[in-house]
Design a protein around this motif. Sequence first.
Motif, mmCIF file in Angstrom:
data_model
loop_
_atom_site.group_PDB
_atom_site.id
_atom_site.type_symbol
_atom_site.label_atom_id
_atom_site.label_comp_id
_atom_site.label_asym_id
_atom_site.label_seq_id
_atom_site.Cartn_x
_atom_site.Cartn_y
_atom_site.Cartn_z
ATOM 1 N N VAL A 183 1.998 2.010 -1.205
ATOM 2 C CA VAL A 183 2.533 0.806 -0.560
ATOM 3 C C VAL A 183 2.101 0.732 0.901
ATOM 4 C CG1 VAL A 183 4.654 -0.357 0.152
ATOM 5 C CG2 VAL A 183 4.494 0.646 -2.127
ATOM 6 N N ASN A 186 -1.574 -0.049 1.039
ATOM 7 C CA ASN A 186 -1.835 -1.336 0.394
ATOM 8 C C ASN A 186 -3.056 -1.286 -0.524
ATOM 9 O OD1 ASN A 186 -1.406 -4.029 -0.196
ATOM 10 N ND2 ASN A 186 -2.546 -4.784 1.565
ATOM 11 N N HIS A 187 -3.205 -0.170 -1.234
ATOM 12 C CA HIS A 187 -4.353 -0.028 -2.124
ATOM 13 C C HIS A 187 -3.958 0.748 -3.371
ATOM 14 C CE1 HIS A 187 -8.153 -1.633 -0.668
ATOM 15 N NE2 HIS A 187 -7.761 -1.374 0.559
ATOM 16 N N VAL A 188 -4.438 0.268 -4.514
ATOM 17 C CA VAL A 188 -4.361 1.019 -5.763
ATOM 18 C C VAL A 188 -5.771 1.033 -6.325
ATOM 19 C CG1 VAL A 188 -3.339 1.213 -8.053
ATOM 20 C CG2 VAL A 188 -1.998 0.267 -6.175
ATOM 21 N N ARG A 191 -8.003 -2.156 -5.710
ATOM 22 C CA ARG A 191 -7.217 -3.386 -5.699
ATOM 23 C C ARG A 191 -6.158 -3.326 -4.608
ATOM 24 N NH1 ARG A 191 -5.288 -4.800 -11.685
ATOM 25 N NH2 ARG A 191 -4.765 -6.721 -10.554
ATOM 26 N N ARG A 192 -5.862 -4.500 -4.053
ATOM 27 C CA ARG A 192 -4.839 -4.618 -3.018
ATOM 28 C C ARG A 192 -3.521 -5.067 -3.634
ATOM 29 N NH1 ARG A 192 -6.571 -5.334 2.377
ATOM 30 N NH2 ARG A 192 -8.835 -5.306 2.631
ATOM 31 N N LEU A 193 -2.436 -4.622 -3.011
ATOM 32 C CA LEU A 193 -1.124 -5.107 -3.424
ATOM 33 C C LEU A 193 -0.827 -6.464 -2.803
ATOM 34 C CD1 LEU A 193 0.943 -1.799 -3.121
ATOM 35 C CD2 LEU A 193 -0.186 -2.741 -5.142
ATOM 36 N N THR A 194 -1.241 -6.660 -1.560
ATOM 37 C CA THR A 194 -1.073 -7.930 -0.859
ATOM 38 C C THR A 194 -2.386 -8.291 -0.178
ATOM 39 O OG1 THR A 194 -0.330 -6.891 1.205
ATOM 40 C CG2 THR A 194 1.354 -7.398 -0.443
ATOM 41 N N THR A 198 -4.855 -3.585 5.626
ATOM 42 C CA THR A 198 -4.178 -2.294 5.609
ATOM 43 C C THR A 198 -4.090 -1.730 7.021
ATOM 44 O OG1 THR A 198 -6.223 -1.044 5.303
ATOM 45 C CG2 THR A 198 -5.145 -1.895 3.325
#
Length: 228
Positions: A183, A186-188, A191-194, A198
Amino acid sequence: MDNLGKYVYAEQKRQEGTGYMKQQTVYLKCDRSAEVQAQDVFLKDVAEIRCQDPVLQAKLKAIKIYHFPKDGEKRCVISCLKLVSLMEEICPEIDVQVVGETDVLVEWICVNRHKGWQQWIKAAFVCLISFFGTAYTIMAYHNDVGINEVFTEVYRMAMGAEPGGLNTLEVFYSLGLAAGIIVFFNHVGGRRLTKDPTPVEVSIKNYETDVDKTLIEQAGREGKELES
């Protein structure tokens, strides 16, 4: 036709006969920094040009403003005054309005410098350093704060017995630590969460801005800025 009308009509005819061209306003928006992959630097590489005449706009974009020597420095600072001077030299009838940065840091990047297996080795080395460095940092922090003793004491207070092996607190702490890192950064994977940048991207951007400003100011103090 009154005298004013006759004068306007005569002036129009005179301008048509002499090839008079109305002065055009050209807007010049320079970037703070720019990277080029060729030795020749053109105006379109370091700035945006806007005017009503598309032919004039294309002509201005094609102006050559600098040439990097093969064995010289790969970086230079160009003042917007030099850009305006070159533009007015090519098209004297224009009125240039500068709306961007006053200085541009231009860097020549050799695209063939890192290719093939060398780039893969560098990427793998950085990944290994980041992975093991982060793991060691987390373990050292847990050892300093005595996280095992904390978990043992909390388990003893809550359950009234000694923990045997891996307990629930350690499992959920590990999951929460991983979720918090995801969180925060901001990365998985890729891919970004939002859509927000970052913290790492913000820090890198601030660092690049500070470096560009320092190099521009240093070039100005040393008299290496191209102004004419």
